[in-house]
Design a protein around this motif. Structure first.
Motif, PDB file in Angstrom:
ATOM      1  N   ASN A 260       9.468  -7.398   2.513  1.00 28.35           N
ATOM      2  CA  ASN A 260       8.644  -6.438   3.238  1.00 28.35           C
ATOM      3  C   ASN A 260       7.338  -6.175   2.487  1.00 28.35           C
ATOM      4  N   LYS A 261       7.500  -5.875   1.199  1.00 34.66           N
ATOM      5  CA  LYS A 261       6.333  -5.583   0.360  1.00 34.66           C
ATOM      6  C   LYS A 261       5.384  -6.789   0.331  1.00 34.66           C
TER       7      LYS A 261
ATOM      8  N   CYS B  70       4.995  -9.155   2.515  1.00 37.44           N
ATOM      9  CA  CYS B  70       4.283  -9.316   3.786  1.00 37.44           C
ATOM     10  C   CYS B  70       3.033  -8.445   3.827  1.00 37.44           C
ATOM     11  N   TYR B  71       3.223  -7.183   3.440  1.00 37.85           N
ATOM     12  CA  TYR B  71       2.064  -6.272   3.409  1.00 37.85           C
ATOM     13  C   TYR B  71       0.983  -6.838   2.522  1.00 37.85           C
TER      14      TYR B  71
ATOM     15  N   ASN C  18      -0.852  -9.969   3.844  1.00 37.07           N
ATOM     16  CA  ASN C  18      -1.736  -9.691   4.980  1.00 37.07           C
ATOM     17  C   ASN C  18      -2.849  -8.722   4.612  1.00 37.07           C
ATOM     18  N   GLY C  19      -2.879  -8.320   3.345  1.00 29.02           N
ATOM     19  CA  GLY C  19      -3.943  -7.424   2.894  1.00 29.02           C
ATOM     20  C   GLY C  19      -3.864  -6.045   3.499  1.00 29.02           C
ATOM     21  N   LEU C  20      -2.659  -5.650   3.936  1.00 24.55           N
ATOM     22  CA  LEU C  20      -2.519  -4.320   4.535  1.00 24.55           C
ATOM     23  C   LEU C  20      -2.276  -3.292   3.428  1.00 24.55           C
ATOM     24  N   PRO C  21      -2.612  -2.022   3.683  1.00 27.26           N
ATOM     25  CA  PRO C  21      -2.261  -0.985   2.693  1.00 27.26           C
ATOM     26  C   PRO C  21      -0.734  -0.894   2.598  1.00 27.26           C
ATOM     27  N   HIS C  22      -0.200  -1.103   1.408  1.00 23.32           N
ATOM     28  CA  HIS C  22       1.270  -1.214   1.298  1.00 23.32           C
ATOM     29  C   HIS C  22       1.906   0.056   0.738  1.00 23.32           C
TER      30      HIS C  22
END
Ligand code: UDP
Ligand code: MG
Length: 319
Positions: A260-261, A263-264, A267-271
């Motif tokens: 999960n971590k 993936c964030y 994708n450069g998402l705020p994790h």
């Protein structure tokens, strides 16, 4: 000798003479050779004096005096150690069990080949309160299920008969007298029968076991016995299995958190923090508990390695 009658007793001075007379009458009428072993379980009344007097007057009477009150199971254990008759009969000292049943119990062991015959108090004496009969019913139903001895209605009846071999090969301890048929079954004595017996109200004194709580510990004993008979010699099989299972669940949860971590991150998402995921906590708990269970299994195996019970099998016959 045909019969040993073992009688555990705690403060039953008023009953002993009458009980002994009754047993003697039955034995003489049927021509049995016998002994009566009174085990005084730390009685503080005159019980021991009465036993001494009976032993002086009758060569068949023997007495064992325990220094303090240990409980019915230890008293039975001492009586079993001392018993010498081909058939051993146990009965309570309070005149609730009838010695008239002895000949039939003896026949069932000797002629019908039973290892153990347990009395069944069909018509429980009317004096017994519901607080005593209801827990007894529940108790027996549970004991039947857990032990797999489906033909017994009344595990706790004090009146029982055994082939001598049986009492020499089982060890009654703690409060296990309630489960003697189960102990016998686990020791390999599987021909267990039942006889309906008469049951009178207590004549003198009062019951040593009262109220609802009398079976509370009994249930724990049943769980222990079940555990011992199923996994007593192979604790790793249960602890290791459950431990591994839990550890695996924990590991899967840990992978879920990690993936999960990742993936964030990819994708450069705020994790979010891993600790905010419920899976993190599941993983932590499961892995810690699983490891502990596994280690318990190892400890169990280590204990058995050093125990005398490790290779204590009962050989029935050898040529
Ligand atoms: N007994 C014993 N030690 C104890 C308690 C009881 O030897 O610590 C004996 C008691 O004297 C009697 C038998 O065990 O001979 C059964 O006890 P009781 O009649 O009080 O039990 P109940 O019939 O009420 O189940
Ligand atoms: Mg009684």
């Amino acid at each position: 000798m045909n019969i040993s009658v073992v009688i555990p007793l705690y403060n039953e001075e008023e009953s002993l003479v009458e009980l002994h007379d009754w047993i003697r009458r039955v034995m003489e009428d049927n021509g049995f050779s016998y002994e009566v072993i009174f085990v005084s379980d730390g009685s503080t009344d005159r019980s021991w004096d009465v036993i001494e007097q009976l032993a002086r007057q009758n060569k068949e009477v023997r007495g064992i005096k325990l220094r303090r009150n240990y409980g019915k199971s230890p008293a039975l254990y001492c009586g079993f150690e001392a018993a010498r008759g081909d058939v051993v009969i146990t009965m309570d000292a309070d005149l609730q069990d009838s010695p008239d049943e002895i000949p039939q119990l003896y026949d069932m062991i000797v002629k019908q080949g039973y290892d153990l015959v347990s009395g069944w108090k069909m018509n429980r004496s009317k004096g017994d309160p519901l607080s005593k009969t209801l827990p007894t019913k529940l108790f027996n139903a549970t004991a039947r299920r857990v032990s797999g001895i489906h033909n017994l209605h009344d595990f706790n009846c004090g009146l029982k008969a055994y082939r001598l071999e049986v009492v020499k090969h089982i060890e009654v301890y703690g409060e296990m007298h309630r489960y003697i048929p189960y102990l016998a079954k686990n020791a390999g004595f599987t021909k267990i029968g039942e006889l309906r017996v008469h049951h009178q109200a207590r004549k003198h004194g009062k019951s040593k076991y009262m109220g609802w709580n009398r079976f509370a510990n009994g249930y724990l004993d049943l769980v222990s016995l079940w555990f011992l008979s199923s996994f007593g010699l192979k604790p790793m099989h249960v602890f290791g299995f459950v431990g591994t299972l839990m550890f695996l669940v924990g590991a899967v949860a840990a992978i879920v958190v990690g993936v999960n971590k990742l993936c964030y991150l990819l994708n450069g998402l705020p994790h979010p923090l891993v600790t905010s995921s419920p899976y993190f906590h599941i993983s932590l708990t499961m892995m810690v508990l699983g490891t502990q269970l596994f280690v318990s299994g190892f400890l169990g195996e280590l204990l058995i390695r050093n125990s005398q019970l490790r290779n204590n099998y009962q050989i029935e016959k050898e040529l």
